[in-house]
Design a protein around this motif. Structure first.
Motif, short mmCIF file in Angstrom:
data_model
loop_
_atom_site.label_atom_id
_atom_site.label_comp_id
_atom_site.label_asym_id
_atom_site.label_seq_id
_atom_site.Cartn_x
_atom_site.Cartn_y
_atom_site.Cartn_z
N SER A 132 0.83 -1.20 0.00
CA SER A 132 0.00 0.00 0.00
C SER A 132 0.86 1.25 0.00
N TYR A 133 0.23 2.34 -0.41
CA TYR A 133 0.81 3.66 -0.30
C TYR A 133 -0.31 4.62 0.11
N GLY A 134 -0.03 5.45 1.09
CA GLY A 134 -0.99 6.47 1.48
C GLY A 134 -1.98 6.05 2.54
N GLN A 135 -1.78 4.89 3.16
CA GLN A 135 -2.64 4.55 4.29
C GLN A 135 -2.26 5.47 5.44
N GLU A 136 -3.22 5.89 6.21
CA GLU A 136 -2.99 6.92 7.23
C GLU A 136 -3.14 6.36 8.64
N ILE A 137 -2.51 5.23 8.91
CA ILE A 137 -2.62 4.61 10.24
C ILE A 137 -2.02 5.52 11.30
N GLY A 138 -0.83 6.08 11.06
CA GLY A 138 -0.21 6.98 12.03
C GLY A 138 -1.08 8.19 12.31
N TYR A 139 -1.68 8.75 11.27
CA TYR A 139 -2.56 9.90 11.44
C TYR A 139 -3.78 9.54 12.29
#
Length: 141
Positions: free
Chosen positions: A129-136
Motif C-alpha cells: 500500500s501507499y498512502g494509508q494513514e494509520i499513524g494519522y
C-alpha cells in the motif's frame, strides 16, 4: 534491561519452503533476515525471523513441508506500506512478471490509500500500500 518489545511483536507462518518465502518477503516487502536457526535435514525446524527494520516487529517463518496451517487470506493479509506510489508500482511490475500479483491496485482514498494484493509462495496474502494513514488515525485518538 529495558524491554522495548511490548505490544504486537510478530506474526508467524508455517511455510513449505523457507528459502522461497525468505526470497519473496525480501523482494516484495523489503524485509531482511534478522535471526535464523535450524537446518534442513536436522532435528531442529528451520526458522527465520524477518524485519523491515522500521519497528520492533518480526515476521516469523517456520518451515514445515507437511503444514496444513490455514492460509492468511483471501482477505486476511500482512500489510506493508511503500515509501511512494512509484516505488509501489515498481514492486507491482515485478509481482506481475513473477506471476504473484493477485489483485491489481485500487485507490480507495483516505485513509485506506492505494493498495494491491500479492500471493506469497504458500498462498498467504501480502498487501502493498501507499498512502494509508494509520499513524494519522492513531495520533487523533
Amino acid at each position: 534491561m529495558d524491554n522495548k518489545d511490548i505490544g504486537l511483536s510478530h506474526i508467524a507462518f508455517a511455510v513449505k519452503d523457507l528459502d522461497a518465502s525468505i526470497a519473496f518477503y525480501q523482494q516484495f516487502a523489503g524485509m531482511k533476515v534478522i535471526h535464523r536457526r535450524g537446518e534442513k535435514g536436522s532435528n531442529a525446524r528451520p526458522v527465520a525471523w524477518l524485519s523491515d527494520m522500521t519497528r520492533h516487529f518480526a515476521l516469523v517463518l517456520a518451515e514445515d513441508p507437511q503444514s496444513t496451517d490455514t492460509k492468511l487470506g483471501p482477505f486476511g493479509h500482512l500489510g506493508v506500506a511503500c515509501a511512494s506510489k512509484d516505488a509501489m508500482d515498481a514492486k507491482l511490475a515485478e509481482a506481475r512478471d513473477a506471476g504473484v500479483l493477485r489483485q491489481e491496485p485500487t485507490d480507495s482514498g483516505a485513509p485506506v490509500g492505494y493498495w494491491a494484493f500479492l500471493d506469497d509462495p504458500d498462498g498467504n496474502t501480502l498487501e502493498l500500500s501507499y498512502g494509508q494513514e494509520i499513524g494519522y488515525v492513531i495520533g487523533h485518538q
